[in-house]
Design a protein around this motif. Structure first.
Motif, PDB file in Angstrom:
ATOM      1  N   UNK A 162      28.563  56.585  42.199  1.00  0.00           N
ATOM      2  CA  UNK A 162      28.268  55.522  43.101  1.00  0.00           C
ATOM      3  C   UNK A 162      29.649  55.053  43.594  1.00  0.00           C
ATOM      4  N   UNK A 163      29.855  54.642  45.056  1.00  0.00           N
ATOM      5  CA  UNK A 163      30.932  54.444  45.704  1.00  0.00           C
ATOM      6  C   UNK A 163      31.154  52.963  45.517  1.00  0.00           C
ATOM      7  N   UNK A 164      32.281  52.439  45.236  1.00  0.00           N
ATOM      8  CA  UNK A 164      32.808  51.238  45.082  1.00  0.00           C
ATOM      9  C   UNK A 164      32.337  50.334  46.455  1.00  0.00           C
ATOM     10  N   UNK A 165      32.003  49.025  46.298  1.00  0.00           N
ATOM     11  CA  UNK A 165      32.033  48.151  47.460  1.00  0.00           C
ATOM     12  C   UNK A 165      33.179  47.949  48.235  1.00  0.00           C
ATOM     13  N   UNK A 166      33.416  47.735  49.356  1.00  0.00           N
ATOM     14  CA  UNK A 166      34.759  47.649  50.114  1.00  0.00           C
ATOM     15  C   UNK A 166      35.117  46.188  49.669  1.00  0.00           C
ATOM     16  N   UNK A 167      36.564  46.179  49.602  1.00  0.00           N
ATOM     17  CA  UNK A 167      37.195  45.028  48.991  1.00  0.00           C
ATOM     18  C   UNK A 167      37.727  44.250  50.076  1.00  0.00           C
ATOM     19  N   UNK A 168      37.384  42.845  49.737  1.00  0.00           N
ATOM     20  CA  UNK A 168      38.120  41.656  50.503  1.00  0.00           C
ATOM     21  C   UNK A 168      39.069  41.199  49.711  1.00  0.00           C
ATOM     22  N   UNK A 169      40.394  41.073  50.013  1.00  0.00           N
ATOM     23  CA  UNK A 169      41.351  40.237  49.086  1.00  0.00           C
ATOM     24  C   UNK A 169      41.750  39.166  49.743  1.00  0.00           C
ATOM     25  N   UNK A 170      41.755  38.218  48.699  1.00  0.00           N
ATOM     26  CA  UNK A 170      42.254  36.785  49.136  1.00  0.00           C
ATOM     27  C   UNK A 170      43.496  36.323  48.479  1.00  0.00           C
ATOM     28  N   UNK A 171      44.203  35.721  49.230  1.00  0.00           N
ATOM     29  CA  UNK A 171      45.598  35.009  48.756  1.00  0.00           C
ATOM     30  C   UNK A 171      45.382  33.557  48.868  1.00  0.00           C
ATOM     31  N   UNK A 172      44.807  32.956  47.593  1.00  0.00           N
ATOM     32  CA  UNK A 172      44.235  31.807  47.628  1.00  0.00           C
ATOM     33  C   UNK A 172      44.563  31.195  46.328  1.00  0.00           C
ATOM     34  N   UNK A 173      44.645  29.624  46.107  1.00  0.00           N
ATOM     35  CA  UNK A 173      44.808  29.154  44.841  1.00  0.00           C
ATOM     36  C   UNK A 173      43.506  28.735  44.235  1.00  0.00           C
ATOM     37  N   UNK A 174      42.369  28.704  45.088  1.00  0.00           N
ATOM     38  CA  UNK A 174      41.103  28.083  44.888  1.00  0.00           C
ATOM     39  C   UNK A 174      39.943  29.142  44.942  1.00  0.00           C
ATOM     40  N   UNK A 175      39.774  29.896  44.068  1.00  0.00           N
ATOM     41  CA  UNK A 175      38.792  31.033  44.311  1.00  0.00           C
ATOM     42  C   UNK A 175      37.322  30.384  44.420  1.00  0.00           C
ATOM     43  N   UNK A 176      37.069  29.137  44.000  1.00  0.00           N
ATOM     44  CA  UNK A 176      35.803  28.487  44.231  1.00  0.00           C
ATOM     45  C   UNK A 176      35.411  28.199  45.805  1.00  0.00           C
ATOM     46  N   UNK A 179      36.594  30.234  48.059  1.00  0.00           N
ATOM     47  CA  UNK A 179      36.595  31.572  48.912  1.00  0.00           C
ATOM     48  C   UNK A 179      35.122  32.214  48.471  1.00  0.00           C
ATOM     49  N   UNK A 180      34.760  32.225  47.142  1.00  0.00           N
ATOM     50  CA  UNK A 180      33.752  33.381  46.578  1.00  0.00           C
ATOM     51  C   UNK A 180      32.356  33.083  47.195  1.00  0.00           C
ATOM     52  N   UNK A 181      32.014  31.653  47.640  1.00  0.00           N
ATOM     53  CA  UNK A 181      30.667  31.461  48.059  1.00  0.00           C
ATOM     54  C   UNK A 181      30.623  31.941  49.609  1.00  0.00           C
ATOM     55  N   UNK A 182      31.847  32.328  50.250  1.00  0.00           N
ATOM     56  CA  UNK A 182      31.751  32.706  51.534  1.00  0.00           C
ATOM     57  C   UNK A 182      31.689  34.349  51.921  1.00  0.00           C
ATOM     58  N   UNK A 183      31.904  35.084  50.679  1.00  0.00           N
ATOM     59  CA  UNK A 183      32.155  36.284  50.862  1.00  0.00           C
ATOM     60  C   UNK A 183      30.817  37.050  51.035  1.00  0.00           C
ATOM     61  N   UNK A 184      30.439  37.858  52.016  1.00  0.00           N
ATOM     62  CA  UNK A 184      29.073  38.459  52.219  1.00  0.00           C
ATOM     63  C   UNK A 184      28.809  39.330  51.199  1.00  0.00           C
ATOM     64  N   UNK A 185      27.236  39.643  51.316  1.00  0.00           N
ATOM     65  CA  UNK A 185      26.869  40.362  50.291  1.00  0.00           C
ATOM     66  C   UNK A 185      27.555  41.883  50.343  1.00  0.00           C
ATOM     67  N   UNK A 186      27.544  42.535  49.544  1.00  0.00           N
ATOM     68  CA  UNK A 186      27.924  44.086  49.582  1.00  0.00           C
ATOM     69  C   UNK A 186      29.402  44.294  49.477  1.00  0.00           C
ATOM     70  N   UNK A 187      30.200  43.075  49.437  1.00  0.00           N
ATOM     71  CA  UNK A 187      31.707  43.155  49.364  1.00  0.00           C
ATOM     72  C   UNK A 187      32.323  42.656  48.206  1.00  0.00           C
ATOM     73  N   UNK A 188      33.044  43.333  47.474  1.00  0.00           N
ATOM     74  CA  UNK A 188      33.803  42.761  46.174  1.00  0.00           C
ATOM     75  C   UNK A 188      34.927  42.128  46.869  1.00  0.00           C
ATOM     76  N   UNK A 189      35.470  41.035  45.769  1.00  0.00           N
ATOM     77  CA  UNK A 189      36.485  40.016  46.093  1.00  0.00           C
ATOM     78  C   UNK A 189      37.508  39.937  44.929  1.00  0.00           C
ATOM     79  N   UNK A 190      38.767  40.196  45.268  1.00  0.00           N
ATOM     80  CA  UNK A 190      39.825  39.943  44.464  1.00  0.00           C
ATOM     81  C   UNK A 190      40.726  38.464  44.983  1.00  0.00           C
TER      82      UNK A 190
END
Length: 383
Positions: A1-15, A17-28
């Motif tokens: 199973x392929x990995x979901x595409x990655x969205x990289x965020x440079x941010x000091x508050x993950x909370x 960013x994470x609610x804004x990430x569309x379904x089907x994408x991984x977030x770091x």
């Protein structure tokens, strides 16, 4: 199973960013305040895998003294670009992702008068993003933020898959933009695209050493092709070319294709990457073909209104606005606002306006009353 595409965020508050990430994408999320060695290791590992790089503007609660360290997100952009050049590693599109709509209020846009925006960056993204050397700017609290992130990520992946690793040719860009290949105006679309100066970078050997990679096509779409009337037209410019009101055009654009003319209108709609980023867009050669068909119908029927009646049976058109006597009028922010008579308007030449785009018109009274706007007009037109 392929990995979901990655969205990289440079941010000091993950909370934030994470609610804004569309379904089907991984977030770091990498915290810019983390240990420098840890930050470097994480970024080196993740940046090449990302399909979007989200960059928060605020790195510190209080200003720090001048140094070689990045003060904020916009200053960190140059660090990313430098790393990319040195390592010959193309970057994904960089999106400034902030919760402060007035954070760039003192920034001078890349297009327009040399004055700070003095307010929100919303609806000015295409003018400010080039000045910040990013592909786009997005407000975290925009109710459409998740959908726009999905559009940006999907567009980059589509472009990257279409271009591959050997640079982009003109034909490849035409295919990426999903240009119709079986229309009367298909060949003209290729010529119009070439006039729009897309970022062709494929050499005779079929290679490219561009450090921007597929992102430069995204940048061209975000900064030039979609915002300004050139190879693509907005609803306003399409309505102006057809000689009808913008309100009537929006209505007929949503009708089922019950005639050949309406079917051609559907085919003229741009359906490529980022088609919804700045509102609906139309292939200019497709609109030109529709104008020609209307001219033919008018010659047979006798009047323009009767010609329109053949193209769109049963539709009650309001006031006609012939392109020979009307223009699309922009406001002081260079945003299209109405279709008005040419007598009340004056053409202006804003600094940074793409040479391949139709130059804008503004209300003559507004231009005369503002010395900044006056400086963008031909003195002979002001008399």
């Amino acid at each position: 199973m392929s990995k979901p595409p990655l969205i990289l965020a440079i941010d000091d508050d993950e909370n934030e960013v994470r609610p804004k990430i569309p379904d089907g994408y991984a977030l770091e999320v990498v915290d810019p305040k983390s240990d420098r060695e840890v930050f470097a290791q994480l970024m080196s590992k993740l940046v090449g895998e990302a399909c979007l790089i989200l960059l928060d503007q605020k790195f510190h609660d209080t200003p720090i003294s001048i140094s070689l360290d990045a003060q904020d997100g916009s200053s960190f952009v140059s660090h990313l670009r430098s790393w990319s050049r040195f390592n010959k590693q193309p970057l994904a599109p960089i999106i400034m992702f902030t919760n402060d709509v007035e954070v760039f209020a003192n920034e001078v846009p890349a297009v327009g008068p040399a004055l700070p925006v003095e307010g929100s960056f919303v609806n000015r993204e295409h003018r400010l993003a080039p000045a910040l050397d990013v592909e786009w700017i997005l407000f975290k609290n925009d109710e459409r933020a998740t959908q726009r992130l999905a559009n940006l990520a999907e567009a980059f992946q589509e472009i990257r898959d279409g271009v591959g690793n050997d640079g982009a040719s003109l034909d490849e860009i035409l295919q990426i933009l999903n240009a119709p290949t079986d229309c009367v105006w298909s060949e003209q679309a290729g010529e119009e695209l070439q006039n729009a100066r897309p970022p062709v970078d494929q050499t005779e050997e079929g290679t490219s050493q561009s450090a921007r990679g597929a992102s430069q096509i995204m940048r061209w779409l975000c900064h030039k092709a979609l915002p300004y009337p050139g190879v693509f037209l907005s609803d306003f410019y399409a309505a102006w070319a057809l000689g009808i009101s913008a309100e009537d055009f929006r209505k007929i654009a949503d009708l089922a294709p019950s005639t050949d003319w309406l079917a051609e209108l559907k085919r003229a709609k741009y359906t490529g990457p980022l088609e919804s980023l700045m509102g609906r867009r139309w292939w200019r050669p497709g609109i030109d073909q529709l104008v020609w068909l209307l001219d033919e119908a008018t010659a047979k029927s006798g009047t323009r209104l009767e010609g329109l009646g053949l193209a769109v049976p049963g539709f009650q058109f309001g006031e006609l606005k012939p392109s020979s006597s009307h223009v699309v009028i922009c406001d002081e922010d260079l945003l299209e606002s109405e279709i008005g008579t040419i007598e009340e308007a004056i053409q202006v030449h804003p600094p940074g306006w793409p040479a391949e785009a139709l130059e804008p018109w503004m209300l003559k009274a507004e231009v005369k009353a503002d010395p900044v706007l006056t400086a963008m007009a031909d003195p002979n037109d002001l008399v």
